[in-house]
Design a protein around this motif. Sequence first.
Motif, PDB file in Angstrom:
ATOM      1  N   LEU A   1      37.693  33.446  44.317  1.00  0.00           N
ATOM      2  CA  LEU A   1      38.237  33.072  43.013  1.00  0.00           C
ATOM      3  C   LEU A   1      37.855  34.112  41.972  1.00  0.00           C
ATOM      4  O   LEU A   1      36.822  34.779  42.098  1.00  0.00           O
ATOM      5  CB  LEU A   1      37.706  31.701  42.593  1.00  0.00           C
ATOM      6  CG  LEU A   1      38.085  30.527  43.494  1.00  0.00           C
ATOM      7  CD1 LEU A   1      37.383  29.263  43.034  1.00  0.00           C
ATOM      8  CD2 LEU A   1      39.588  30.322  43.510  1.00  0.00           C
TER       9      LEU A   1
ATOM     10  N   TYR B   1      33.789  23.955  39.541  1.00  0.00           N
ATOM     11  CA  TYR B   1      34.936  23.238  40.104  1.00  0.00           C
ATOM     12  C   TYR B   1      34.576  21.936  40.824  1.00  0.00           C
ATOM     13  O   TYR B   1      35.439  21.331  41.450  1.00  0.00           O
ATOM     14  CB  TYR B   1      35.682  24.162  41.072  1.00  0.00           C
ATOM     15  CG  TYR B   1      36.421  25.279  40.373  1.00  0.00           C
ATOM     16  CD1 TYR B   1      37.451  24.997  39.479  1.00  0.00           C
ATOM     17  CD2 TYR B   1      36.087  26.608  40.582  1.00  0.00           C
ATOM     18  CE1 TYR B   1      38.139  26.012  38.827  1.00  0.00           C
ATOM     19  CE2 TYR B   1      36.771  27.641  39.941  1.00  0.00           C
ATOM     20  CZ  TYR B   1      37.795  27.326  39.066  1.00  0.00           C
ATOM     21  OH  TYR B   1      38.478  28.338  38.417  1.00  0.00           O
TER      22      TYR B   1
ATOM     23  N   SER C   1      39.270  18.626  42.350  1.00  0.00           N
ATOM     24  CA  SER C   1      39.813  19.967  42.136  1.00  0.00           C
ATOM     25  C   SER C   1      40.897  19.965  41.073  1.00  0.00           C
ATOM     26  O   SER C   1      40.989  20.889  40.257  1.00  0.00           O
ATOM     27  CB  SER C   1      40.372  20.521  43.449  1.00  0.00           C
ATOM     28  OG  SER C   1      39.340  20.747  44.385  1.00  0.00           O
TER      29      SER C   1
ATOM     30  N   SER D   1      39.389  19.472  37.644  1.00  0.00           N
ATOM     31  CA  SER D   1      38.481  20.575  37.341  1.00  0.00           C
ATOM     32  C   SER D   1      39.203  21.911  37.216  1.00  0.00           C
ATOM     33  O   SER D   1      38.564  22.949  37.063  1.00  0.00           O
ATOM     34  CB  SER D   1      37.406  20.687  38.430  1.00  0.00           C
ATOM     35  OG  SER D   1      36.613  19.532  38.495  1.00  0.00           O
TER      36      SER D   1
ATOM     37  N   HIS E   1      40.894  23.702  39.449  1.00  0.00           N
ATOM     38  CA  HIS E   1      40.839  24.669  40.549  1.00  0.00           C
ATOM     39  C   HIS E   1      42.238  25.236  40.757  1.00  0.00           C
ATOM     40  O   HIS E   1      43.219  24.489  40.827  1.00  0.00           O
ATOM     41  CB  HIS E   1      40.360  23.988  41.830  1.00  0.00           C
ATOM     42  CG  HIS E   1      39.944  24.939  42.902  1.00  0.00           C
ATOM     43  ND1 HIS E   1      40.851  25.770  43.546  1.00  0.00           N
ATOM     44  CD2 HIS E   1      38.730  25.226  43.440  1.00  0.00           C
ATOM     45  CE1 HIS E   1      40.207  26.502  44.433  1.00  0.00           C
ATOM     46  NE2 HIS E   1      38.920  26.198  44.393  1.00  0.00           N
TER      47      HIS E   1
ATOM     48  N   ASP F   1      43.808  26.321  43.234  1.00  0.00           N
ATOM     49  CA  ASP F   1      44.499  25.883  44.449  1.00  0.00           C
ATOM     50  C   ASP F   1      45.037  24.457  44.326  1.00  0.00           C
ATOM     51  O   ASP F   1      45.829  24.018  45.149  1.00  0.00           O
ATOM     52  CB  ASP F   1      43.566  25.937  45.666  1.00  0.00           C
ATOM     53  CG  ASP F   1      43.283  27.352  46.112  1.00  0.00           C
ATOM     54  OD1 ASP F   1      44.032  28.263  45.704  1.00  0.00           O
ATOM     55  OD2 ASP F   1      42.309  27.556  46.861  1.00  0.00           O
TER      56      ASP F   1
END
Length: 452
Positions: free
Chosen positions: A35, A44, A125, A128, A130, A132
Amino acid sequence: MLRVAVIGSGPSGCYTAQSLVQSDPEVHVDVLDRLPCPYGLVRYGVAPDHEKIKSLQVSLRTVLEHERVRFLGGVRVGGPGGLPVERLRELYHAVVYCVGAASDRRLGVPGEELPGSWSATEFVSWYSAHPDAADTGFLRGVRSAVVIGVGNVAVDVTRMLVRGAAELRSTDIPQAALDTLTASGINEVHMVGRRGPAQARFTTKELRELGGLPGIDVTVDPADLALDPVDPATLPAAQRRNVEVLRGWAVPPRAPAGRRIGLRFFLRPVALLPAPGSALEPGGERVGAVRFERTAPDGHGGVTGTGRFEDVPAQLVLRSVGYRGVPLDGLPFDAATGTVPHVAGRVVRDGVPSPGEYVAGWIKRGPTGVIGTNRPCAKETALSLLADAATLARADVPEDPVAALRAGGIDPVPWSGWLSIERAEAALGADLGRSVVKLADWDTLLGAARTS
């Protein structure tokens, strides 16, 4: 000079880098992360309303700003298009893999794949930011949710499902997630464990936070407390405090609230059931309920099924029953434990330690402990590496591995790129009338990083 690559910039990676540079002035560390942002699960995996835990980023930042440590973001190791493990060994005297436990444990019950059934990891995720993660419509049409598991992650997602917008607006939660949670019609969350209150894995501090949520009733079935055979007086202090908190909620609320959290125990999921008529809707069947079997203590610290079943309505099911490590191409892997075989952090291949390859963190010991547990784990690995230093020295390691990476088509995001992301997130927050707001997709993150 000893050049070391640490793969992963979460707590275990940062603590490993810290131990190495503090112990030997000849060590230089590159911390690689796939990342463009550092800090791993601290960024994350920690809920946005847990500012005290998120403040650990300050100490991790100190490590990554050390004069003999470099952060190299956006570098994938292993897998399609990733930097092969073999190539890493050519670029560095030693490599320490701190890649965590990226997957989650499954329930292994019928219906687990129904739309509306997710891992808590996926939900975390998403809120947060993320890159992805995707907005998969977690809360669309959801009135009732079931969280399976009674650890701290389960408490986090339960709290986030009912958190009010006023409390979240001051956090760094991405705007899309804030808007979705604000508009949610969810009014009931059941957090369910297969064993009793005395065996729950959450900490008392996390548990108590549920009772402090404005406009939320928290309830516990008194029968669940009565069924637990453990005398609270015999429990360790942490579990005893948990039971005391739960007993305080095993009474009817004095005034009905708008939303409710129900903590349930001695229930084991056996199937996820589709909602009646959902097959007629676009997208096919969706989850509509969880079927649980009532369990009872078996007298040996476990539980046994009773043959009695209960269906709990839910349009959203989040499983939170543990993380699991995943194999990394080019490294040995123990599928039974979800870890890389090692001896004191030294990777073991074919029964013997592999020179120059090490592990730390969850991929080393499994997903156990708290953030601070990574310190002694990382130190053990660092000491093993430094003890091997004389055998690791090679003259063919390049003067600057970054130049070799770029020659191979990999352009790492440097620390200055991360600082540009931080500035962009602060600017976004100012535009939205909030504090810092996380950027949530790859293109935006990388675009911000390249402005450095």
